[in-house]
Write a protein that holds these residues in place. Structure first.
Motif, PDB file in Angstrom:
ATOM      1  N   GLY A  31      -5.247   0.602  -2.199  1.00  0.00           N
ATOM      2  CA  GLY A  31      -5.911   0.020  -0.899  1.00  0.00           C
ATOM      3  C   GLY A  31      -5.190   0.253  -0.460  1.00  0.00           C
ATOM      4  O   GLY A  31      -5.058   0.063   1.343  1.00  0.00           O
ATOM      5  N   GLN A  32      -4.428   1.746   0.339  1.00  0.00           N
ATOM      6  CA  GLN A  32      -4.543   2.467   1.590  1.00  0.00           C
ATOM      7  C   GLN A  32      -5.664   2.589   2.669  1.00  0.00           C
ATOM      8  O   GLN A  32      -5.427   2.727   3.463  1.00  0.00           O
ATOM      9  N   LEU A  33      -6.960   3.365   2.158  1.00  0.00           N
ATOM     10  CA  LEU A  33      -7.918   3.066   3.058  1.00  0.00           C
ATOM     11  C   LEU A  33      -8.180   1.259   3.620  1.00  0.00           C
ATOM     12  O   LEU A  33      -8.229   2.169   4.856  1.00  0.00           O
ATOM     13  N   TYR A  34      -8.009   0.895   3.013  1.00  0.00           N
ATOM     14  CA  TYR A  34      -8.710  -1.189   3.481  1.00  0.00           C
ATOM     15  C   TYR A  34      -6.977  -0.900   4.412  1.00  0.00           C
ATOM     16  O   TYR A  34      -7.473  -2.120   5.672  1.00  0.00           O
ATOM     17  N   THR A  35      -5.833  -0.729   3.745  1.00  0.00           N
ATOM     18  CA  THR A  35      -4.370  -1.139   5.317  1.00  0.00           C
ATOM     19  C   THR A  35      -4.971   0.045   6.550  1.00  0.00           C
ATOM     20  O   THR A  35      -4.476  -0.883   8.028  1.00  0.00           O
ATOM     21  N   ALA A  60       0.509  -1.246   0.183  1.00  0.00           N
ATOM     22  CA  ALA A  60      -0.089   0.478   0.163  1.00  0.00           C
ATOM     23  C   ALA A  60       0.640   1.593  -0.145  1.00  0.00           C
ATOM     24  O   ALA A  60       0.322   2.281  -0.234  1.00  0.00           O
ATOM     25  N   MET A  61       1.297   1.202   0.664  1.00  0.00           N
ATOM     26  CA  MET A  61       2.866   2.570   0.364  1.00  0.00           C
ATOM     27  C   MET A  61       3.259   2.427  -0.484  1.00  0.00           C
ATOM     28  O   MET A  61       3.317   3.950  -1.044  1.00  0.00           O
ATOM     29  N   LEU A  62       3.825   1.822  -1.461  1.00  0.00           N
ATOM     30  CA  LEU A  62       5.256   1.613  -2.268  1.00  0.00           C
ATOM     31  C   LEU A  62       3.919   2.008  -3.358  1.00  0.00           C
ATOM     32  O   LEU A  62       4.554   2.733  -4.629  1.00  0.00           O
ATOM     33  N   THR A  63       2.989   1.581  -3.427  1.00  0.00           N
ATOM     34  CA  THR A  63       1.775   1.681  -4.786  1.00  0.00           C
ATOM     35  C   THR A  63       1.045   2.442  -4.545  1.00  0.00           C
ATOM     36  O   THR A  63       0.386   3.103  -5.159  1.00  0.00           O
ATOM     37  N   TYR A  94     -16.646  -4.444   9.853  1.00  0.00           N
ATOM     38  CA  TYR A  94     -17.583  -2.967   8.363  1.00  0.00           C
ATOM     39  C   TYR A  94     -16.826  -2.947   7.766  1.00  0.00           C
ATOM     40  O   TYR A  94     -17.068  -2.326   6.565  1.00  0.00           O
ATOM     41  N   LEU A  95     -15.315  -3.512   7.668  1.00  0.00           N
ATOM     42  CA  LEU A  95     -14.874  -3.290   6.754  1.00  0.00           C
ATOM     43  C   LEU A  95     -14.749  -4.207   5.648  1.00  0.00           C
ATOM     44  O   LEU A  95     -14.646  -3.820   4.070  1.00  0.00           O
ATOM     45  N   PHE A  96     -15.659  -5.544   5.860  1.00  0.00           N
ATOM     46  CA  PHE A  96     -16.246  -6.218   4.566  1.00  0.00           C
ATOM     47  C   PHE A  96     -17.364  -6.017   3.840  1.00  0.00           C
ATOM     48  O   PHE A  96     -16.910  -5.924   2.510  1.00  0.00           O
ATOM     49  N   PHE A  97     -17.695  -4.903   5.049  1.00  0.00           N
ATOM     50  CA  PHE A  97     -18.866  -4.253   4.247  1.00  0.00           C
ATOM     51  C   PHE A  97     -18.699  -3.490   3.225  1.00  0.00           C
ATOM     52  O   PHE A  97     -19.583  -2.970   2.105  1.00  0.00           O
ATOM     53  N   HIS A  98     -17.772  -2.296   3.768  1.00  0.00           N
ATOM     54  CA  HIS A  98     -17.625  -2.053   2.970  1.00  0.00           C
ATOM     55  C   HIS A  98     -16.660  -2.343   1.706  1.00  0.00           C
ATOM     56  O   HIS A  98     -16.748  -1.300   0.478  1.00  0.00           O
TER      57      HIS A  98
END
Length: 275
Positions: free
Chosen positions: A167-171, A161-164, A222-226
Motif C-alpha cells: 500500500g505504499q502508493l496510497y500512503t 507500508a515501510m516495513l511490508t 481521487y484516492l477513493f476513486f483510485h
C-alpha cells in the motif's frame, strides 16, 4: 609518485569505501527501515538546533518569545522542512514515477516498492515519532488530542507500508496532504511576529484555503476513486493492510473536513476585518 596523485588516489579510495558502506549497510534492504527512521529523528534534531541558533541571530521577535513559543517556533521549522521533503517525494511517486504506473510493470500495484520509496517513508516515520514525542512532552502546548490521533494514525500507516511494502502508493497519496503544512506554519509565524493585520497574512489565508481544498479534500476523493478502480488488487492485501488503506484515509478525511470548516470561518473573519 607525486603527492597530488597520492591525494587523488586517497580520495578515490575513501569515496569507494563510503559508497560500499552506503550500499551494504545504510541502503541494504534489511537496514533501510532502521537507518531511515534514525535518519529522520537525527535530521529533526539538527533542524531544531539550527533553527534555534539562526532565529536568535536573524529574527528580532524570537528573543521576546516565551519558552514554549520558542519551542513551537523551532518545532514548526522541523514540520515545514519535513512537509517540503515528503510532499516532493510523494508527488514524484504518485504522478511522475513509473513505479506505480498501471502500464509499466506487471504485478499488483499494492505490492510495489523500491529502496527509495521505503527509505523516504522511514524518514517520515522518524519525523512523526519525534514530533509526537514533543507533543507528549509539552502537552497540550504543541497540539491537543486531535494531533495525537493524527500522528498515531500516520505512524502506524506509514510504518506498516515501510516495513511490508504494501500500500505504499496510497500512503504517498495521503502524504501529499502535507503540502498544506508550510502555509499553516507561516500563518503561525506571521501571527507570532505581530503581522496579523498585514496583507501577507490575508494572502496566506487565501492560499491555505485553496491548498487545503486541493490537497486534503479533492485529492482524497481521487484516492477513493483510485481505490475503487483497483479494488480487485487492494482486496488481496493482508487484513491489517487493507484495514489501514480503507479506514485511515476515511478518518483523516473527516478530520480534514472539520479543520477545513475552521479555515473557512477564519478566512471569512479576516476578509471581513479588511473590508
Amino acid at each position: 609518485m607525486p603527492v597530488s596523485e597520492q591525494a587523488t588516489m586517497g580520495i578515490k579510495l575513501y569515496q569507494n569505501q563510503a559508497e560500499l558502506l552506503l550500499k551494504e549497510y545504510v541502503l541494504a534492504d534489511s537496514s533501510i527501515p532502521y537507518t531511515s527512521i534514525i535518519g529522520g529523528i537525527f535530521a529533526s534534531k539538527v533542524v531544531y538546533d539550527l533553527t534555534q541558533v539562526i532565529s536568535a541571530i536573524y529574527f528580532k521577535s524570537y528573543a521576546s518569545l516565551s519558552k514554549f513559543q520558542r519551542v513551537e517556533w523551532n518545532n514548526r521549522a522541523i514540520s515545514t522542512l519535513h512537509a517540503i521533503f515528503i510532499t516532493s517525494i510523494s508527488l514524484y511517486f504518485v504522478f511522475w514515477s513509473d513505479l506505480f504506473s498501471d502500464y509499466q510493470f506487471a504485478g499488483l500495484i499494492t505490492l510495489r516498492c523500491s529502496q527509495l520509496s521505503t527509505f523516504a517513508l522511514g524518514v517520515s516515520v522518524g519525523y512523526f515519532l519525534t514530533d509526537l514525542g514533543m507533543i507528549f512532552w509539552f502537552y497540550p502546548a504543541l497540539g491537543g488530542f486531535e494531533y495525537v490521533i493524527h500522528h498515531l494514525l500516520s505512524i502506524v500507516a506509514v510504518a506498516y507500508a515501510m516495513l511490508t511494502g504494501e500500500g505504499q502508493l496510497y500512503t504517498y497519496m495521503v502524504l501529499i496532504s502535507e503540502t498544506t503544512t508550510p502555509g499553516i506554519n507561516l500563518r503561525w509565524y506571521l501571527d507570532t511576529s505581530g503581522m496579523k493585520r498585514s496583507r501577507t497574512y490575508v494572502i496566506n489565508g487565501v492560499v491555505i484555503f485553496f491548498a487545503w481544498l486541493v490537497a486534503r479534500i479533492i485529492l482524497f476523493l481521487y484516492l477513493f476513486f483510485h481505490f475503487y478502480l483497483h479494488y480487485d488488487q487492494v482486496k488481496r492485501m493482508h487484513t491489517f493492510g487493507l484495514f489501514l488503506v480503507s479506514v485511515v484515509p476515511l478518518v483523516l478525511t473527516v478530520m480534514n473536513l472539520m479543520w477545513f470548516g475552521k479555515i473557512c470561518k477564519g478566512l471569512k473573519k479576516t476578509l471581513a476585518k479588511r473590508q
